[in-house]
Scaffold this active site. Structure first.
Site: not given
Length: 148
Positions: A117, A48
């Protein structure tokens, strides 16, 4: 109150946490990476493009007294970084090692697509603690050499 209303309210509260940490991030910045009491973790997620730098400052009693971060990434990555800087402060090294990505994801109610994350934040904590440990071992080695 229906389950849908309760469920929506819960999601709204969690959404607020992510937005709050994104719009008002805590502990943004850097510590002196050359200091013997500062550990730096730099981790990234190639899939990402998120990159997270987390630094911790540890006092002589082994307590984390400060934490700073710089993150290049999405709102969830920034929120995860901000949250963990708050969580690690005041903890011992052993206590900080117990922070898991699942705890971060649960606190921020991250959806499955954003779980990377919270994983990045956990990895950053571990990397910063490892860097701190290496510096402490180097100091011990230098002390032994100096005494010989």
């Amino acid at each position: 109150m229906s389950n849908n209303t309760t469920s929506s309210f819960g999601r709204g509260r969690c959404y607020f946490k992510v937005v709050d940490h994104y719009e008002n991030p805590r502990n943004v910045g850097s510590l002196d990476k050359t200091s013997k009491n500062v550990g730096t973790g730099l981790v990234g997620a190639p899939a990402c493009g998120d990159v997270m730098k987390l630094q911790i400052e540890v006092d002589d009693q082994g307590k984390i007294v400060d934490a700073r971060f710089k993150t290049f990434g999405c709102g969830s990555a920034i929120a995860s970084s901000s949250l963990v800087t708050e969580w690690v402060k005041g903890k011992s090294i052993a206590e900080a090692m117990t922070i898991k990505n699942t705890d971060i994801a649960k606190e921020l109610c991250l959806p499955p697509v954003k779980l990377h994350c919270s994983m990045l934040a956990e990895d950053a904590i571990k990397a910063a603690l490892q860097d701190y440990r290496v510096k402490q071992q180097d100091i011990e080695i230098e002390a032994v050499k100096a005494s010989n």
